[in-house]
Design an enzyme around this catalytic site. Structure first.
Site, mmCIF file in Angstrom:
data_model
loop_
_atom_site.group_PDB
_atom_site.id
_atom_site.type_symbol
_atom_site.label_atom_id
_atom_site.label_comp_id
_atom_site.label_asym_id
_atom_site.label_seq_id
_atom_site.Cartn_x
_atom_site.Cartn_y
_atom_site.Cartn_z
ATOM 1 N N GLU A 214 0.867 -1.184 0.000
ATOM 2 C CA GLU A 214 0.000 0.000 0.000
ATOM 3 C C GLU A 214 0.903 1.232 0.000
ATOM 4 O O GLU A 214 1.820 1.327 0.822
ATOM 5 C CB GLU A 214 -0.891 0.018 1.242
ATOM 6 C CG GLU A 214 -1.818 1.219 1.285
ATOM 7 C CD GLU A 214 -2.596 1.327 2.584
ATOM 8 O OE1 GLU A 214 -3.426 2.248 2.693
ATOM 9 O OE2 GLU A 214 -2.371 0.500 3.484
ATOM 10 N N ARG A 435 6.785 -13.433 9.477
ATOM 11 C CA ARG A 435 7.303 -12.070 9.373
ATOM 12 C C ARG A 435 8.569 -11.948 10.220
ATOM 13 O O ARG A 435 8.712 -12.619 11.242
ATOM 14 C CB ARG A 435 6.237 -11.107 9.889
ATOM 15 C CG ARG A 435 6.632 -9.642 9.907
ATOM 16 C CD ARG A 435 5.412 -8.826 10.298
ATOM 17 N NE ARG A 435 5.749 -7.439 10.547
ATOM 18 C CZ ARG A 435 4.847 -6.487 10.738
ATOM 19 N NH1 ARG A 435 3.567 -6.788 10.702
ATOM 20 N NH2 ARG A 435 5.202 -5.247 10.962
ATOM 21 N N LYS A 445 3.037 0.225 10.345
ATOM 22 C CA LYS A 445 3.104 1.429 9.533
ATOM 23 C C LYS A 445 2.353 2.585 10.206
ATOM 24 O O LYS A 445 2.758 3.746 10.117
ATOM 25 C CB LYS A 445 2.532 1.160 8.144
ATOM 26 C CG LYS A 445 2.882 2.239 7.123
ATOM 27 C CD LYS A 445 2.292 1.937 5.762
ATOM 28 C CE LYS A 445 2.898 0.733 5.127
ATOM 29 N NZ LYS A 445 2.391 0.509 3.755
#
Length: 713
Positions: A214, A435, A445
């Site tokens: 994104e 992750r 984020k």
């Protein structure tokens, strides 16, 4: 009680690991919900010796080593203890005896325990307690002890061992988890050794992967792993196709700046997508699919407020709007499309289930109304699909065959499949990988954006940030970044890394090529006179790197006056022989000090050209004050932005932030430093490696950032 964390270094070996791991597992087994999070790590944990392989963090403090961790768990969970505290303490004190693999040293301990268990079912009392679990784990983790049990001579110990294994079936699963974690860490020792043989189906028909960021921020190290793995499977393993698709479905947070930065950072990492696309390219198709779902009764309009909807989803309560007719929902969807005040109240939700055990399936929102202008489509749309809706549909439409994504999406995998099935679209194989998490590091984020917006950091390229820009500005090289990430492979094991590991990898790349220079900290600098020094200053051409002639040469100045650092001067003794690095030995003939401060104010040295540099205790850096123009520099070091290794849900960001993270020291450096450019990486002798963040200019010092090397300071 907040959740505790047990950090286990899988390199450490089992004898010291299993006792604590099994006790933690038994505590979790005895509770409705796990209260101890167990992290398997491929590192020594912050301490030294055998204590370096296991750490228990209780929130307020951390303890290290088998014995201390066991004692802390007993203090935190009293039900672990039996009635005979003295006997339990005595046997728990024997745990370290099981660390040895020397049978002669181990046999007396085994014999003693075998005798103790002659008429006993448990080590202490008449029920299971901590010593049983801890000692069973110590035995199970020691291959020499296991071999001794197989011989059958230790009858009582063998009986007890097997009885415990049957009584506590979860012990086997715990041992297998530790074995699996150790195996995955071992396989990640090299890029070639990392296991990439994962169960991807239908690869013979071609492989198309995608990286869908994104554009709402800069790429961080977690994104880098996703990008590199998708690139590896597409281009290196299967000779397939990699798509870069910007998930631009939230115009409130997205900018062209972020989009451009992502493209640039991927290029720097050597990632070359075969195609670049945007979810916004498919807004028309996604809109049509949403209408199709509403007409089929698989989606409905809802105006429940955000807080109430979250509560209802958590509690499994259906929305009052769930039974709207398709016609009513379509009418509200049209108002959303027009962006009217009425339309802004509504969203569209998939009609999956109000109370599925998997909360991701509890009627997720698939369309929202947002009048903010989009950075690509402008004001054309006021409705936007959510990631949960758009991602599987566009994956299918773009021909993605394998969606590789991080493990936190695992609960959404059934939702992903439901979206495709409900519209009869082509399926996509999903593979989850863990992750990368790092100690004292934010990878959210939203939280990173908050730190930027509130001025806690300088920007997205702050050297304390885990962004690609940030770690590069600190001195990370792209080859080191690629090597470290690819070493981890597509493992599913959740790991909390210490930054020391990746910086140690980076050192392998910079050490052989970084030019060597000298800098002296200005604070209380000491001037020294060489009584038999050169009559006139002169310079010599020297190698910038003693082991790599290809790095080039530099001019080194010599004169009868030099400057040294106060900390070195204070350590000198009268008539002591020292070494002036890269020059030779000298005797300290006179030391002048300030009676009030104790600082050294001046030195007289006598050069000793015949002195043996191998025999001196102190080897110090220096700079000639004549024969060169000393360059003012500022060296900067940084601390972590967080005060805790990992955050829990209860933590408030502002309370765990470290607001004192920047440390600056004005220095003078050798004249060659004036030629350095921004981005150059050098080593200052006895100080470490540095990256030039700002080159020296008239009237302004050069600014250099310290590059960690993985060693504790």
């Amino acid at each position: 009680m907040s959740q505790l964390e047990l950090n286990v270094a899988t390199r450490g070996g089992h004898p010291a690991l299993l006792p604590v791991t099994l006790i933690a597992t038994s505590i979790n087994e005895a509770r409705p919900n796990p209260v101890i999070k167990i992290n398997y790590q491929d590192t020594a944990l912050l301490s030294e010796g055998d204590k370096a392989i296991i750490q228990l963090s209780t929130g307020s403090k951390s303890v290290f080593g088998t014995t201390d961790c066991v004692n802390e768990l007993c203090a935190q969970f009293p039900f672990l203890s039996g009635k005979d505290t003295k006997l339990e303490t005595e046997w728990l004190s024997q745990l370290s005896s099981f660390d040895t693999l020397d049978f002669k040293a181990l046999d007396p301990v085994l014999q003693r325990l075998d005798t103790h268990l002659l008429l006993r079912s448990f080590v202490s009392g008449y029920s299971l307690s901590t010593p049983d679990i801890a000692l069973w784990g110590a035995l199970r983790g020691n291959r020499v002890a296991v071999a001794a049990l197989k011989k059958g001579t230790l009858v009582n110990l063998t009986r007890w061992y097997r009885f415990l294994e049957e009584l506590c079936p979860w012990t086997t699963a715990a041992v297998e988890s530790l074995n699996a974690a150790a195996k995955e860490k071992k396989s990640a020792k090299s890029k070639e050794g990392a296991s990439y043989d994962i169960a991807l189906r239908n690869t013979e028909n071609g492989v198309v992967t995608r990286f869908p960021p994104e554009p709402s921020g800069y790429l961080h190290i977690g994104h880098a792993k996703a990008a590199l793995l998708n690139d590896y499977f597409a281009h290196e393993k299967y000779n397939g196709t990699l798509l870069l698709r910007f998930d631009d479905t939230n115009p409130s947070n997205e900018k062209q700046e972020f989009q451009d930065a992502i493209v640039e950072d991927l290029a720097l990492m050597g990632i070359k997508p075969n195609k670049v696309s945007y979810t916004s390219d498919y807004f028309d198709e996604l809109y049509d699919y949403c209408i199709q779902m509403i007409k089929a009764g698989k989606a409905y309009a809802d105006d429940t407020d955000k807080e109430t909807m979250a509560t209802q989803r958590f509690d499994g309560i259906p929305s009052q709007r769930r039974d709207l007719t398709p016609e009513e929902s379509l009418a509200h969807f049209e108002e959303m499309k027009k962006g009217t005040p009425e339309g802004l109240r509504w969203c569209i939700r998939a009609k999956i289930s109000p109370d599925d055990k998997n909360k991701a399936l509890r009627d997720p929102v698939i369309y929202r109304c947002n009048p903010a202008p989009h950075h690509r489509t402008g004001a054309k749309w006021t409705i936007y699909p959510t990631y949960d809706f758009a991602c599987p549909l566009v994956d299918s439409m773009e021909g993605v065959t394998h969606a590789l994504r991080t493990i936190e999406y695992r609960d959404r995998n059934p939702q992903y499949q439901w979206m495709l099935d409900s519209l009869n679209l082509r399926g996509v194989q999903v593979w989850d990988f863990a992750r990368m998490n790092f100690i004292r590091t934010l990878l959210s984020k939203r939280k990173l954006t908050k730190l930027v917006d509130t001025g806690v950091v300088w920007g997205w390229d702050d050297p304390r940030f885990p962004t690609i820009r940030g770690i590069r500005r600190r001195g990370m090289t792209i080859p080191a970044l690629r090597e470290f990430i690819l070493k981890q492979g597509p493992s599913k094991a959740v790991t909390l890394f210490d930054w020391a590991l990746i910086w140690a990898t980076n050192k392998k790349y910079i050490d052989p090529v970084a030019p060597r220079h000298t800098a002296i900290v200005n604070k209380d600098i000491v001037k020294a006179t060489l009584t038999n020094g050169p009559a006139a200053p002169y310079t010599e051409e020297k190698a910038k790197h003693a082991k790599n002639a290809a790095v080039g040469t530099k001019q080194v100045a010599f004169s009868s006056t030099v400057v040294l650092e106060q900390v070195d001067a204070k350590s000198f003794k009268q008539d002591e022989e020292i070494t002036l690095m890269n020059w030779g030995n000298a005797f300290v003939r006179k030391i002048s000090t300030d009676a009030a401060t104790g600082n050294v104010t001046g030195l007289e040295l006598e050069l000793n050209p015949q002195g043996d540099v191998k025999k001196t205790e102190k080897k110090v850096t220096w700079l000639a004050t004549e024969g060169q123009d000393l360059v003012p520099v500022e060296i900067v070091d940084f601390d972590y932005l967080l005060k805790k290794d990992s955050l829990s849900e209860e933590d408030v960001l502002e309370e765990v932030l470290n607001y004192h993270t920047e440390f600056r020291d004005p220095c003078v450096a050798d004249g060659n430093v004036s030629q350095l450019k921004e981005g150059d990486i050098i080593q200052f002798d006895r100080k470490g490696f540095y990256r030039v963040d700002r080159a020296a200019t008239p009237g302004a010092p050069a600014v250099l950032f310290n590059i960690p090397t993985g060693k504790a300071k």
